[in-house]
Motif scaffolding. Structure first.
Motif, mmCIF file in Angstrom:
data_model
loop_
_atom_site.group_PDB
_atom_site.id
_atom_site.type_symbol
_atom_site.label_atom_id
_atom_site.label_comp_id
_atom_site.label_asym_id
_atom_site.label_seq_id
_atom_site.Cartn_x
_atom_site.Cartn_y
_atom_site.Cartn_z
ATOM 1 N N GLU A 38 0.808 -1.219 0.000
ATOM 2 C CA GLU A 38 0.000 0.000 0.000
ATOM 3 C C GLU A 38 0.844 1.273 0.000
ATOM 4 O OE1 GLU A 38 -3.427 -0.146 2.611
ATOM 5 O OE2 GLU A 38 -3.351 -2.328 2.672
ATOM 6 N N GLY A 39 1.952 1.249 -0.724
ATOM 7 C CA GLY A 39 2.769 2.447 -0.867
ATOM 8 C C GLY A 39 3.539 2.853 0.362
ATOM 9 N N THR A 40 3.669 1.960 1.335
ATOM 10 C CA THR A 40 4.347 2.315 2.584
ATOM 11 C C THR A 40 5.832 1.960 2.573
ATOM 12 O OG1 THR A 40 3.813 0.178 3.602
ATOM 13 C CG2 THR A 40 2.222 1.981 3.904
ATOM 14 N N LEU A 41 6.298 1.199 1.583
ATOM 15 C CA LEU A 41 7.695 0.762 1.546
ATOM 16 C C LEU A 41 8.477 1.374 0.389
ATOM 17 C CD1 LEU A 41 7.304 -3.067 2.297
ATOM 18 C CD2 LEU A 41 7.714 -1.199 3.911
ATOM 19 N N GLY A 42 7.802 1.761 -0.659
ATOM 20 C CA GLY A 42 8.456 2.311 -1.835
ATOM 21 C C GLY A 42 7.427 2.620 -2.899
ATOM 22 N N VAL A 43 7.904 3.226 -3.996
ATOM 23 C CA VAL A 43 7.013 3.636 -5.082
ATOM 24 C C VAL A 43 7.303 2.772 -6.299
ATOM 25 C CG1 VAL A 43 6.246 5.539 -6.546
ATOM 26 C CG2 VAL A 43 7.045 6.002 -4.205
#
Length: 455
Positions: free
Chosen positions: A199-204
């Motif tokens: 959900e976009g919390t570790l990287g793009v």
């Protein structure tokens, strides 16, 4: 904010940096209810990997949070802005970079629309199976972020099973490549799977290598009407126990059937307590449908209607596609839950949801990917009525508690986002939560990526 915009413009064209509040507020939230959304400082729409790297380097230097977004069709608040953040919309990165019929892969940017990819590979005799209900709007990057599912999961599985490799821009702007483009590969930790559903919390995610399959034959379907949800669920269990592999096995409860009848004049009997839809996409589809029909009748089906051809099949499946729209029409607002339970507990889940609806005096319709136990209870309510709204939120929580009690999970395909943070902690337990937070800290030590999501 002026310094932030100025720094962003050093590596982005002016058209890609939006600060007009009337525009930026339109990027503040996805489609989830009961999830607060902040006011973004700026929205950026990069077109290249280098531009995404520049955004992340700038955000890290200025300690500004970044919220990655796709098409914002999500239902958990995972794409909701936080106050003063950079909304990083990836919809402009929408190129299909490669389709290989030999390697059976596609290489795509995150803003590619699911349906666009599906049609492009179909022209080459291939298939990209994951098909969320929002496939005409949702992006591949968003699908990866939430590990999306769809109607065909019972046979083909979810998004995670088709992501072979990723290019990911980390919080500090470095580019990480994970995975492979080969049919097999087990070198090192499986970081690709770690990013799918994060959900976009570790990287793009800025590029994805996706597995493709040969295009299957056209599917044939049948509809079976049942006098109870329990009878329909018994048929689902019988189908799976018999070793059959339908490409679709969907269920609608009484409330949903009546809503679909009201909206689409489908002509379904009002006495139907549950409607089961099954489909096969194999050369043996007629015989397999006959076997499913016999199992449905043995489970107590009052009517079994097999389609003669593809056109009739599409008519039968139209009712399922209308389900959410039909339930939306019952009240001014809906909350769509996403609880997955073992198939063997599916009847208990439906009966329990019906009891919750009665206890809270609410209309709650259930449509389900019955073949994999993924239920979508839809709570219908009027947000202008404070008491009804409070009951709707309480019933939503009760449904998640029921799912966990039945050995299930709080989300099968929609993700956690903001909506289910408290419930994720309950499902994981303290040790599991600690481990997940450690992973988050390893990739994003400053906590800049999509803060306030998951936990």
């Amino acid at each position: 904010m002026d310094d932030l915009s100025a720094r962003l413009l050093e590596g982005l064209p002016a058209a890609a940096v939006i600060t007009d509040p009337q525009v930026t507020t339109s990027y503040a939230a996805d489609m989830a209810g009961f999830c607060a959304a902040g006011t973004p400082a700026v929205v950026v729409l990069p077109r290249t990997v280098e531009q995404v790297q520049h955004v992340m380097r700038t955000a890290t230097a200025l300690r500004v949070p970044v919220v990655p977004q796709g098409a914002r069709t999500g239902l958990s608040g995972a794409a909701n802005a936080t106050d003063g953040c950079v909304v990083l919309s990836l919809t402009a990165m929408d190129r299909i970079l490669e389709i290989s019929t030999v390697d059976r892969i596609a290489v795509v940017e995150p803003g590619v629309i699911n349906a666009v990819l599906s049609r492009a590979v179909a022209e080459r005799g291939l298939c990209y199976p994951p098909d969320p209900s929002s496939w005409e709007q949702c992006t591949i990057g968003g699908n990866i972020g939430t590990a999306s599912g769809g109607l065909c999961c019972v046979k083909y599985g979810v998004t995670a099973e088709y992501v072979l490799g990723l290019d990911v821009v980390l919080a500090d702007g470095r580019l990480l490549r994970t995975g492979r483009r080969t049919a097999k590969g087990v070198a090192g930790y499986d970081l690709t799977r770690l990013f799918v559903g994060s959900e976009g919390t570790l990287g793009v995610v800025v590029r994805a290598v996706l597995a493709l399959r040969p295009a299957p034959p056209r599917r044939l379907a049948l509809a079976a009407e049942f006098p109870s949800a329990a009878a329909a669920c018994a048929a689902v269990c019988a189908v799976m126990e018999a070793g059959l592999t339908p490409s679709l096995l969907e269920l609608m409860d009484r409330t949903t059937v009546r809503a679909v009848n009201a909206l689409g004049r489908m002509g379904l009997p009002e006495s139907t307590e549950a409607l089961l839809l099954a489909a096969f996409d194999t050369p043996e589809a007629p015989a397999e449908l006959a076997a499913v029909g016999a199992l449905c009748e043995a489970a107590g089906a009052t009517a079994v209607v097999p389609a003669e051809d593809e056109a009739e099949s599409e008519l039968l499946l139209q009712a399922r596609r209308m389900a959410l729209t039909a339930l939306d029409a019952l009240r001014p607002a809906t909350m769509i839950d996403d609880v997955c339970v073992p198939r063997s507990r599916l009847a208990e889940m439906l009966d329990g949801t019906s009891a919750i609806a009665a206890a809270y005096d609410l209309t709650i319709g259930v449509c389900a990917h019955a073949g994999d136990g993924n239920t979508h209870p839809v709570v219908c309510f009027d947000p202008a009525d404070e008491d009804e709204t409070a009951r709707a939120r309480a019933s939503f929580d009760e449904i998640m508690a029921l799912g966990l009690a039945l050995g299930g999970t709080i989300t099968g395909e929609h993700g956690v986002g903001m909506l289910k943070k408290e419930w994720l902690a309950r499902e994981l337990g303290p040790v599991g939560l600690e481990a997940q937070r450690a992973v988050k800290h390893a990739f994003d030590p400053l906590g800049l990526l999509n803060p306030g999501k998951l936990f």
